[in-house]
Design an enzyme around this catalytic site. Structure first.
Site, mmCIF file in Angstrom:
data_model
loop_
_atom_site.group_PDB
_atom_site.id
_atom_site.type_symbol
_atom_site.label_atom_id
_atom_site.label_comp_id
_atom_site.label_asym_id
_atom_site.label_seq_id
_atom_site.Cartn_x
_atom_site.Cartn_y
_atom_site.Cartn_z
ATOM 1 N N HIS A 56 0.979 -1.239 -0.079
ATOM 2 C CA HIS A 56 0.045 -0.082 0.053
ATOM 3 C C HIS A 56 0.721 1.258 0.031
ATOM 4 O O HIS A 56 1.380 1.872 1.289
ATOM 5 C CB HIS A 56 -0.814 -0.015 1.201
ATOM 6 C CG HIS A 56 -2.065 0.966 1.473
ATOM 7 N ND1 HIS A 56 -3.201 0.676 1.844
ATOM 8 C CD2 HIS A 56 -2.113 2.347 0.673
ATOM 9 C CE1 HIS A 56 -4.006 1.762 1.572
ATOM 10 N NE2 HIS A 56 -3.322 2.618 1.142
ATOM 11 N N LEU A 59 2.420 6.671 -4.982
ATOM 12 C CA LEU A 59 3.517 6.950 -5.555
ATOM 13 C C LEU A 59 3.361 8.419 -6.334
ATOM 14 O O LEU A 59 4.283 8.746 -6.707
ATOM 15 C CB LEU A 59 4.083 5.872 -6.618
ATOM 16 C CG LEU A 59 4.797 4.828 -5.899
ATOM 17 C CD1 LEU A 59 5.597 3.830 -7.019
ATOM 18 C CD2 LEU A 59 6.072 5.040 -5.103
ATOM 19 N N ARG A 60 2.043 8.467 -6.319
ATOM 20 C CA ARG A 60 1.635 9.942 -6.884
ATOM 21 C C ARG A 60 1.606 10.255 -8.465
ATOM 22 O O ARG A 60 1.053 11.364 -8.981
ATOM 23 C CB ARG A 60 1.998 11.257 -6.159
ATOM 24 C CG ARG A 60 1.815 11.206 -4.746
ATOM 25 C CD ARG A 60 0.134 11.156 -4.245
ATOM 26 N NE ARG A 60 0.003 11.309 -3.049
ATOM 27 C CZ ARG A 60 -0.741 10.848 -2.217
ATOM 28 N NH1 ARG A 60 -1.862 10.053 -2.654
ATOM 29 N NH2 ARG A 60 -1.085 10.905 -0.911
ATOM 30 N N ASN A 90 -5.119 5.965 -7.228
ATOM 31 C CA ASN A 90 -5.657 7.148 -7.024
ATOM 32 C C ASN A 90 -4.787 8.139 -7.614
ATOM 33 O O ASN A 90 -4.456 9.331 -6.731
ATOM 34 C CB ASN A 90 -6.371 7.416 -5.848
ATOM 35 C CG ASN A 90 -5.210 7.505 -4.677
ATOM 36 O OD1 ASN A 90 -4.158 6.876 -4.739
ATOM 37 N ND2 ASN A 90 -5.586 8.372 -3.524
ATOM 38 N N HIS A 177 -10.695 0.039 1.160
ATOM 39 C CA HIS A 177 -10.846 0.928 1.963
ATOM 40 C C HIS A 177 -11.857 1.281 2.779
ATOM 41 O O HIS A 177 -12.978 1.757 2.209
ATOM 42 C CB HIS A 177 -10.267 2.446 1.092
ATOM 43 C CG HIS A 177 -10.426 3.643 1.920
ATOM 44 N ND1 HIS A 177 -9.302 4.473 2.182
ATOM 45 C CD2 HIS A 177 -11.380 4.150 2.737
ATOM 46 C CE1 HIS A 177 -9.503 5.563 2.908
ATOM 47 N NE2 HIS A 177 -10.969 5.246 3.158
ATOM 48 N N HIS A 230 -5.433 -0.635 5.847
ATOM 49 C CA HIS A 230 -5.231 0.004 7.088
ATOM 50 C C HIS A 230 -6.384 -0.197 8.049
ATOM 51 O O HIS A 230 -7.351 0.918 8.443
ATOM 52 C CB HIS A 230 -4.997 1.386 6.833
ATOM 53 C CG HIS A 230 -5.911 2.013 5.514
ATOM 54 N ND1 HIS A 230 -7.185 1.996 5.564
ATOM 55 C CD2 HIS A 230 -5.396 2.703 4.587
ATOM 56 C CE1 HIS A 230 -7.729 2.573 4.406
ATOM 57 N NE2 HIS A 230 -6.901 3.128 3.900
ATOM 58 N N ASN A 276 -6.346 9.230 7.072
ATOM 59 C CA ASN A 276 -7.369 8.337 6.744
ATOM 60 C C ASN A 276 -7.185 7.116 6.730
ATOM 61 O O ASN A 276 -6.541 6.601 5.744
ATOM 62 C CB ASN A 276 -8.116 9.070 5.572
ATOM 63 C CG ASN A 276 -9.568 8.368 5.427
ATOM 64 O OD1 ASN A 276 -9.843 7.442 6.261
ATOM 65 N ND2 ASN A 276 -10.129 8.839 4.450
ATOM 66 N N ASP A 303 0.946 2.662 3.898
ATOM 67 C CA ASP A 303 -0.187 3.687 3.283
ATOM 68 C C ASP A 303 0.584 5.061 3.298
ATOM 69 O O ASP A 303 0.272 6.141 3.482
ATOM 70 C CB ASP A 303 -1.148 3.831 4.208
ATOM 71 C CG ASP A 303 -2.401 4.936 3.496
ATOM 72 O OD1 ASP A 303 -2.202 5.131 2.540
ATOM 73 O OD2 ASP A 303 -3.497 5.221 4.345
ATOM 74 N N HIS A 307 2.501 14.317 0.715
ATOM 75 C CA HIS A 307 1.751 15.862 0.227
ATOM 76 C C HIS A 307 2.817 16.905 0.351
ATOM 77 O O HIS A 307 3.652 16.783 1.287
ATOM 78 C CB HIS A 307 0.589 16.144 1.386
ATOM 79 C CG HIS A 307 -0.411 14.877 1.313
ATOM 80 N ND1 HIS A 307 -1.271 14.781 0.090
ATOM 81 C CD2 HIS A 307 -0.868 13.953 2.161
ATOM 82 C CE1 HIS A 307 -2.285 13.951 0.503
ATOM 83 N NE2 HIS A 307 -2.070 13.354 1.434
HETATM 84 ZN ZN LIG Z 1 -7.138 4.089 1.936
#
Ligand SMILES: [Zn+2]
EC number: 3.5.2.3
Length: 428
Positions: A56, A59-60, A90, A177, A230, A276, A303, A307
């Site tokens: 999890h 890597l953006r 995502n 999730h 998570h 989260n 996770d 940012h």
């Molecule tokens: Zn999540």
């Protein structure tokens, strides 16, 4: 062919042994090994583990290269002792097509710090309405087997059922999730005493637990495999324990931060603690540690959620959720699980390498440290003590909750297929 002789490491924390790497493979494991052509690494006092696997990671790339890229994220992973990471879907665009997952997979191979296995989105655009091209992503060069809308919950029970049915055909898994969206509207932190005192919107435990309960029953109904991302509450542990006792094919992960930090920290209003699912209570933390030790929770996953500072250095309500984790995960696990006596190093190898590799189908990872196996290895110094210094991170982002905190252990070397990606704690 390059040869490396790791001399005198405790393999999985047990016997002191020498390990000879020849090319991409472990050539020999034993005592008193010697090889004239080999570069020698003196590993006295150090622990040798199979390379860590993170199921999890965010890597953006593509789309948020200001917070992380495949290159910076995999460099951070190598620094943390990882040889394989699973990249969450995502991104922008979302990894919901064969094209995007192949792009991410290829970037990982080109950079060569860590194997990158893309996770495909369950639904188109993470919108929860229509199944993504699961089959095409599986058949692509990336060979996707793990699917997740992480960041969002697949909250529609019919869509979740269809996804479970679809991935069953090729032995895939849906990673959920677990967050009931209506129960968490406006949520800023864990719902409890602290949220009531601070007047912040609460994210109740039942929003996680109700989805897990539903999904293990759906997995049982269709005879498929579900993975819970998570997991964060004592109640979630009870549901997973019940599901496993019933023979349901469910696995679960816990993050390092949920093994250590509690919602009391939110009193500081420091957005570095905004994540989260949210940080929970001391009782939850203790239940998660016990469940990881007894195997109810299968694995640790970071996770890792980088940012840029402008998204975190702002008021609590406006801040993005998430924290980086790749470069501190092993230290937090040593602190919470090993130094506390709950687990030994063989357990750490199991929860951070063997089982995550198995859940995700990363066949070259999580292998025994023995002759003939791929040389994906991590060497760490458990005696090291020092404050966490985010300025030295390889990640592009710095949003760590551990800045200045003293944590034990340090990864000294990481080997990916026999090539050192980290030497003496520095990127090679
Ligand atoms: Zn999540």
């Amino acid at each position: 062919m390059s040869k490396i002789l790791i001399r005198g490491a405790k393999v999985l924390g047990g016997e002191v042994q020498d390990v000879l790497i020849d090319g991409e493979t472990v050539a020999a494991v034993g005592t008193g090994l010697s090889d004239e052509g080999a570069r020698v690494i003196d590993a006295a006092g150090q622990i040798l583990l199979p390379g860590l696997v993170d199921l999890h990671t965010h890597l953006r790339e593509p789309g948020r290269e200001d917070s992380e890229t495949v290159l910076t994220g995999t460099r951070a992973a190598a620094r943390g002792g990882y040889t394989s990471v699973f990249a969450m879907a995502n991104t922008f665009p979302v990894a919901d097509t064969a094209g995007v997952v192949e792009q991410v997979w290829r970037l990982g191979r080109e950079h060569g710090y860590c194997d990158v296995q893309p996770i495909g989105a369950v639904t188109v655009g993470l919108e929860g309405k229509q199944l993504a091209e699961l089959g095409a992503m599986h058949d692509s060069a990336a060979g996707v087997t793990v699917f997740s809308d992480d960041g969002k919950c697949v909250d529609d029970a019919v869509i979740m059922r269809r996804a479970l049915e679809y991935v069953k055909a090729f032995g895939g898994v849906v990673a959920q999730h677990a967050q009931e969206p209506r129960l968490t509207e406006g949520a800023q932190m864990n719902e409890g005493i602290v949220s009531a005192e601070l007047g912040l919107g609460g994210w109740p435990a039942v929003a996680e637990e109700s989805i897990i309960a539903r999904d293990v029953l759906l997995a049982e109904h269709v005879g498929s495999r579900v993975h819970i991302c998570h997991l964060s509450t004592a109640g979630s542990v009870e549901i997973v324990r019940w599901a496993k006792s019933r023979g349901i094919d469910v696995t679960a992960e816990v993050t390092p931060h949920h093994l250590l930090l509690t919602d009391e920290l939110v009193r500081s209003y420091n957005p570095v603690y905004k994540v989260n699912p949210p940080l929970r209570t001391e009782a939850d933390v203790m239940a998660l540690r016990e469940a990881l030790a007894d195997g109810t929770i299968d694995i640790v996953a970071t996770d890792h959620a980088p940012h840029p500072h402008e998204d975190k250095d702002c008021e609590w309500a406006a801040a993005a959720m998430g924290m980086v984790g790749l470069e501190t995960a092993l230290s937090v696990v040593q602190h919470t699980m090993v130094d506390s006596g709950l687990m030994n190093w063989a357990d750490v190898a199991d929860r951070m390498s063997v089982k995550p590799a198995r859940i995700g189908g990363a066949e070259d990872h999580g292998r025994p440290v023995s002759a003939g196996e791929p040389a994906n290895l991590t060497l760490l110094d458990p005696a090291y003590r020092g404050p966490v210094n985010p300025a030295g991170f390889a990640s592009r982002s710095r949003n760590t909750p551990y800045e200045g905190r003293e944590l034990p252990g340090r990864v000294t070397h990481t080997f990916l297929r026999g090539r050192a990606t980290v030497v003496d704690g520095k990127l090679a």
